[in-house]
Write a protein that holds these residues in place. Structure first.
Motif, short mmCIF file in Angstrom:
data_model
loop_
_atom_site.label_atom_id
_atom_site.label_comp_id
_atom_site.label_asym_id
_atom_site.label_seq_id
_atom_site.Cartn_x
_atom_site.Cartn_y
_atom_site.Cartn_z
N ARG A 103 -15.50 3.50 -2.61
CA ARG A 103 -14.18 4.16 -2.64
C ARG A 103 -13.06 3.13 -2.51
NH1 ARG A 103 -12.46 9.51 -1.94
NH2 ARG A 103 -10.33 9.67 -1.14
N GLN A 104 -13.28 2.06 -1.76
CA GLN A 104 -12.24 1.06 -1.53
C GLN A 104 -12.13 0.04 -2.65
OE1 GLN A 104 -14.58 1.86 0.75
NE2 GLN A 104 -13.37 2.99 2.19
N TRP A 105 -12.96 0.13 -3.69
CA TRP A 105 -12.94 -0.87 -4.77
C TRP A 105 -11.55 -1.14 -5.32
CZ3 TRP A 105 -14.79 -4.95 -6.88
CH2 TRP A 105 -14.37 -5.33 -8.15
N PRO A 106 -10.71 -0.14 -5.58
CA PRO A 106 -9.39 -0.45 -6.16
C PRO A 106 -8.57 -1.44 -5.34
CG PRO A 106 -9.81 1.88 -6.38
CD PRO A 106 -10.91 1.31 -5.50
N CYS A 107 -8.87 -1.57 -4.05
CA CYS A 107 -8.14 -2.53 -3.21
C CYS A 107 -8.70 -3.94 -3.34
CB CYS A 107 -8.21 -2.10 -1.75
SG CYS A 107 -7.47 -0.50 -1.44
N SER A 108 -9.90 -4.07 -3.89
CA SER A 108 -10.54 -5.38 -3.99
C SER A 108 -9.85 -6.34 -4.94
CB SER A 108 -12.01 -5.23 -4.39
OG SER A 108 -12.70 -4.46 -3.45
N VAL A 125 0.86 -1.19 0.00
CA VAL A 125 0.00 0.00 0.00
C VAL A 125 0.89 1.24 0.00
CG1 VAL A 125 -1.79 1.29 1.23
CG2 VAL A 125 -1.82 -1.21 1.24
N PRO A 126 0.83 2.04 -1.07
CA PRO A 126 1.65 3.24 -1.10
C PRO A 126 1.19 4.25 -0.05
CG PRO A 126 0.30 3.09 -3.08
CD PRO A 126 0.04 1.86 -2.26
N ARG A 127 2.14 4.96 0.51
CA ARG A 127 1.82 5.95 1.54
C ARG A 127 0.96 7.08 0.99
NH1 ARG A 127 4.27 5.45 6.14
NH2 ARG A 127 4.25 7.65 6.68
N ASP A 128 1.04 7.34 -0.32
CA ASP A 128 0.26 8.42 -0.92
C ASP A 128 -0.96 7.90 -1.68
OD1 ASP A 128 1.68 7.25 -2.97
OD2 ASP A 128 2.12 9.14 -3.99
N LEU A 129 -1.47 6.75 -1.28
CA LEU A 129 -2.63 6.15 -1.96
C LEU A 129 -3.77 7.15 -2.03
CD1 LEU A 129 -3.91 3.60 -3.19
CD2 LEU A 129 -4.67 3.00 -0.88
N ASP A 130 -4.35 7.28 -3.22
CA ASP A 130 -5.45 8.22 -3.44
C ASP A 130 -6.62 7.46 -4.06
OD1 ASP A 130 -7.18 10.29 -4.02
OD2 ASP A 130 -5.90 11.18 -5.56
N LEU A 131 -7.54 7.01 -3.22
CA LEU A 131 -8.69 6.25 -3.71
C LEU A 131 -9.73 7.14 -4.37
CD1 LEU A 131 -9.07 3.68 -0.80
CD2 LEU A 131 -8.06 3.31 -3.06
N GLY A 132 -9.57 8.45 -4.28
CA GLY A 132 -10.48 9.37 -4.94
C GLY A 132 -10.21 9.48 -6.43
#
Length: 99
Positions: A75-80, A29-36
């Protein structure tokens, strides 16, 4: 276990903090993760476009339309996709010879 950030490392984004935990175990998980910003988040999480399309199709096939839309639109979909891919690659028990 996650390594401690160096003293000069940028602070973790709110999205990165929310994602860290059991769901993200094993993910980088990148520290600058931008799920927006979904395209950027998918790129940050190294989700290939073909794998993402396949996951979308699978979710739409398995879930009712409303539930699929809610999941994919979250919003969390990219992590799925990475998490599900990781779960799917786990060794499944061999089927019983009696079945």
């Amino acid at each position: 276990m996650r390594e401690a950030a160096g003293p000069w490392a940028a602070p973790a984004s709110t999205d990165a903090k929310r994602v860290w935990g059991p769901w993200a175990e094993g993910l980088d998980v990148p520290r600058d993760l931008d799920l927006g910003n979904r395209p950027r988040a998918l790129e940050q999480l190294r989700v290939q476009p073909a794998a993402h399309s396949q996951m979308l199709a699978m979710v739409r096939e398995v879930l009712p339309e409303r539930e699929a839309g809610l999941l994919i639109g979250s919003r969390q979909w990219p992590c799925s996709p990475p998490a599900c891919s990781r779960a799917g690659s786990a060794t499944a028990p061999a089927p019983s010879p009696n079945t």
